[in-house]
Design an enzyme around this catalytic site. Structure first.
Site, short mmCIF file in Angstrom:
data_model
loop_
_atom_site.label_atom_id
_atom_site.label_comp_id
_atom_site.label_asym_id
_atom_site.label_seq_id
_atom_site.Cartn_x
_atom_site.Cartn_y
_atom_site.Cartn_z
N ASP A 11 -4.44 -24.14 65.14
CA ASP A 11 -5.73 -24.30 64.46
C ASP A 11 -5.98 -25.78 64.22
O ASP A 11 -5.20 -26.43 63.52
CB ASP A 11 -5.72 -23.53 63.14
CG ASP A 11 -7.07 -23.58 62.44
OD1 ASP A 11 -7.96 -24.35 62.89
OD2 ASP A 11 -7.25 -22.87 61.45
N CYS A 39 -14.12 -27.68 67.50
CA CYS A 39 -13.04 -26.69 67.45
C CYS A 39 -12.84 -26.02 68.81
O CYS A 39 -11.69 -25.80 69.23
CB CYS A 39 -13.31 -25.64 66.37
SG CYS A 39 -14.96 -24.96 66.43
N HIS A 95 -15.62 -20.57 64.02
CA HIS A 95 -14.49 -21.46 64.32
C HIS A 95 -13.71 -20.91 65.51
O HIS A 95 -13.66 -19.71 65.74
CB HIS A 95 -13.60 -21.54 63.07
CG HIS A 95 -12.47 -22.53 63.18
ND1 HIS A 95 -12.65 -23.80 63.68
CD2 HIS A 95 -11.16 -22.44 62.84
CE1 HIS A 95 -11.49 -24.44 63.65
NE2 HIS A 95 -10.57 -23.63 63.15
#
Ligand code: NAG
Ligand code: NAG
Ligand code: NAG
Length: 310
Positions: free
Chosen positions: A216, A267, A199
């Site tokens: 995030d 991401c 990630h």
């Protein structure tokens, strides 16, 4: 005879005088009324003039505000459209398509800058739902640094993708040589790509706001990262400047209400785009739906060696 004349005179006097008096009085009245009319007309004229003036001023004011409104519309629309998502021209689209053409050699170097070679293979990580690789992210961070050298933008430095794992495991001493020639305290913002194995996130150190924020696109917090970065600042200051760095008023924040990814592959795109938007002090104004466009925009920016908004 004398008496007769005087009698006639008195009679005449008695008859003529009232008539004369009446005539004189009437005349006076007429003069007075005429004067009044003239005065009234003068007043009306004055009032007309002032109403005219007011009308003229009002009309002018309307015109000016209309112009201002048009100017606002033009400017705000323009800058919004420009700053949010600059449209790619057909020529730019063709350049992007050529770079993404997987029938052509994968090892072909398509961009060289910042001591990084970007091959077609690297560029293809920006296609479809692929994962961005380190080369692409590091190249992009360099584009962000370069834009920050222009006066109109905040001064930006960015760490590379290897910084975070290294500083988390070994602290400032393990990366102290990476900033031998860089005074991180001379910047407005430091962007740090956060590599979490599967990630990507982004963290920004803002020296102006004395704040470190964690972004995030899957909504997690990372207190460990925030603390480690604050310690890094303290240690870096002690190491390079030989004095303590007062961090007592620094704030550590996990960004809330930010766009979230809807699939497992964007991401890296979210992380890079957080950095691109926030390092020009703009509002975050993108979401999952913009990713296909933002991927193509990033291809073009890497090929060109400059950010489209610069
Ligand atoms: C943000 O994006 C939305 C939709 O894409 C748009 O309607 C809005 O005007 C944008 N706002 C800014 C400040 O760019
Ligand atoms: C980039 O590629 C060129 C050849 O195209 C090569 O000469 C050069 O050493 C490469 N640079 C890096 C940093 O890999
Ligand atoms: C994932 O992203 C792609 C491209 O951005 C999009 O076409 C697809 O609909 C997304 N999937 C979900 C579940 O949102």
């Amino acid at each position: 005879m004398g008496q007769f004349v005087s009698a006639i005179a008195s009679i005449l006097y008695m008859i003529v005088w009232p008539i004369a008096y009446h005539i004189i009085k009437k005349h006076d009245e007429v003069v007075e009324r005429t004067q009044k009319l003239i005065d009234e007309q003068k007043l009306t004229l004055q009032r007309c003039n002032s109403i005219n003036d007011e009308l003229r001023v009002k009309r002018l004011r309307d015109k000016v505000s209309e112009c201002l409104h048009i100017k606002d519309l033009l400017i705000s629309d323009d800058s919004k459209e420009e700053s949010a998502f600059p449209e790619l021209t057909p020529k730019q689209e063709a350049i992007i398509n050529n770079a993404l053409d997987s029938r052509q050699p994968a090892s072909e170097v398509l961009a060289t800058k910042f001591n990084i070679n970007i091959t077609r293979q690297d560029i293809l990580t920006l296609a479809g739902l692929n994962w961005l690789n380190d080369e692409v992210i590091n190249f992009y961070m360099n584009l962000i640094i370069e834009r920050g050298k222009m006066n109109k933008w905040p001064k930006v430095y960015a760490m590379n993708t290897f910084f975070y794992p290294k500083v988390m495991s070994g602290g400032q001493s393990s990366v102290r040589r990476w900033t031998r020639k860089v005074d991180i305290f001379s910047y407005d913002i430091i962007a740090i790509p956060i590599h979490l194995g599967m990630h990507w996130c982004m963290s920004l150190i803002d020296f102006r706001k004395r704040r470190i924020t964690y972004y995030d696109s899957m909504g997690s917090s990372n207190a460990k990262c925030l603390k480690a970065l604050l310690s890094y600042l303290e240690d870096e200051h002690l190491d390079k400047k030989k004095t303590e760095y007062d961090v007592s008023d620094w704030r550590l924040t996990n960004a809330r209400d930010i766009p979230q990814q809807m699939n497992g592959s964007d991401c890296g795109m979210f992380a890079c785009t957080f950095a691109e938007v926030l390092t020009r002090d703009a509002e975050i104004n993108f979401s999952q739906e913009h990713m296909p466009y933002l991927r193509r925009k990033m291809v073009f920016e890497i090929l060109e060696g400059r950010l489209l908004i610069s």
